[in-house]
Design an enzyme around this catalytic site. Structure first.
Site, PDB file in Angstrom:
ATOM      1  N   CYS A  78       0.813  -1.227   0.000  1.00 52.00           N
ATOM      2  CA  CYS A  78       0.000   0.000   0.000  1.00 52.00           C
ATOM      3  C   CYS A  78       0.843   1.271   0.000  1.00 52.00           C
ATOM      4  O   CYS A  78       1.917   1.333   0.609  1.00 52.00           O
ATOM      5  CB  CYS A  78      -0.978   0.071   1.152  1.00 52.00           C
ATOM      6  N   THR A  79       0.321   2.259  -0.686  1.00 53.22           N
ATOM      7  CA  THR A  79       0.906   3.599  -0.741  1.00 53.22           C
ATOM      8  C   THR A  79      -0.227   4.608  -0.678  1.00 53.22           C
ATOM      9  O   THR A  79      -1.274   4.405  -1.290  1.00 53.22           O
ATOM     10  CB  THR A  79       1.685   3.808  -2.057  1.00 53.22           C
TER      11      THR A  79
END
Length: 329
Positions: free
Chosen positions: A2-3
């Site tokens: 995730c970002t």
């Protein structure tokens, strides 16, 4: 895994992009949550509340919320952080189950400032709950952002919340903890160091690329260009599909992406496994107390030939509100 990245340039709309990276499908559907829904902390403790604000959220397994925004422009994003340690649950103190953690903020606050003040006043605990189908216990941290361009990253280490609050904290990925991510960024060209902009899918490398490219986006001429610009950044930090690796059986890939326009109240969702882009106009939803909750079946509908695409604001089916995972009573 995730970002999240914020584009909060002065004078423009505030947009937030997010990749959901995971090693298996999260059975994500979209939900509309009106005001007035009664909820509790899910751990048999002290907290119960009535939602002050309505929200649009992305769920995981229809038992927790992991991304979304409320009607006044506060957004939340749950990402993985292996270092998270939540401490032993003290039932005499305020606590929230991990499943409802993000939703509490969307239900109750309009700004990051309000949320941070509440965290600092209560030192609220977070109680992790295992996935009933796999037994996996997530280790996560939370980002909040608002229409003012403000940002906070909340990480639990040794049972206490570490609060990183500044509109300058525009990027968040995963390990290591946020203080170390900031120091690693200083080694990269353009941020004080001499290391070339890195290209791997390691969290610190994705952090550097997101920070680099969001700072170089051209001024958009329209909301459409702004959303496209944010998608261009988060796609640069996405993780591609891959064949199984015996040494990394839980290696993640990007399974969906969102862009939240916190100024114009538009929530955009793109699945990478059923690649249609859909969006919700929050201004066109009925968030009034007493209005029905709604669910958009992304799993079923987008699997059909053609699938869902475009503005899906009117496509939510009336349903009971999402039922959050909780400790057995």
């Amino acid at each position: 895994m995730c970002t999240r990245v914020i584009w909060n340039e002065p004078g423009g709309a505030v947009l937030v992009g997010r990749n959901m990276d995971y090693h298996r499908d999260t059975a994500t559907n979209l939900w509309v949550m009106p005001r007035g829904i009664k909820r509790d902390d899910g751990v048999g403790g002290q907290l119960s509340w009535v939602a002050r604000y309505g929200s649009v959220v992305a769920g995981a397994y229809d038992m927790m919320t992991v991304d979304g925004m409320n009607e006044v422009g506060l957004a939340g994003h749950i990402l993985w952080l292996s270092e998270s340690t939540y401490g032993e649950h003290d039932k005499s103190k305020p606590a929230l189950s991990m499943a409802v953690w993000m939703q509490y903020f969307l239900d109750n606050f309009a700004t990051v400032d309000e949320a941070v003040a509440w965290i600092e006043d209560t030192s609220v605990q977070v109680v992790p709950l295992g996935d009933p189908s796999t037994g996996e216990v997530p280790a996560v941290h939370l980002a909040l952002d608002d229409g003012n361009g403000d940002s906070v990253v909340i990480e639990y280490i040794d049972g206490k919340p570490n609060v990183w609050h500044s509109r300058d904290y525009r990027v968040m990925t995963n390990s290591p903890t946020y203080d170390k991510q900031i120091e690693l960024l200083k080694q990269v060209q353009g941020f004080g160091g001499d290391r070339p902009l890195p290209g791997t899918t390691v969290a610190s490398d994705r952090f550097a690329r997101a920070a680099y490219y969001v700072g170089r986006l051209p001024e958009p001429k329209s909301q459409l260009e702004a959303i496209a610009g944010m998608f261009s950044v988060i796609r640069n930090t996405a993780q591609p599909f891959r064949i199984p690796d015996p040494d990394k059986p839980n290696a993640s890939q990007t399974i969906w992406q969102t862009v939240s326009d916190l100024t114009n109240k538009r929530y955009v969702f793109e699945s990478t496994t059923r690649p249609n882009v859909v969006w919700v106009e929050l201004s066109e939803l009925n968030f009034e107390e007493g209005a029905p909750a709604g669910k958009l079946d992304l799993i079923g509908d987008t699997a059909l030939e053609g699938g869902l695409a475009g503005n899906v604001t009117g496509r939510f089916d009336e349903t009971a509100p999402l039922k959050f995972l909780a400790l057995p009573s």
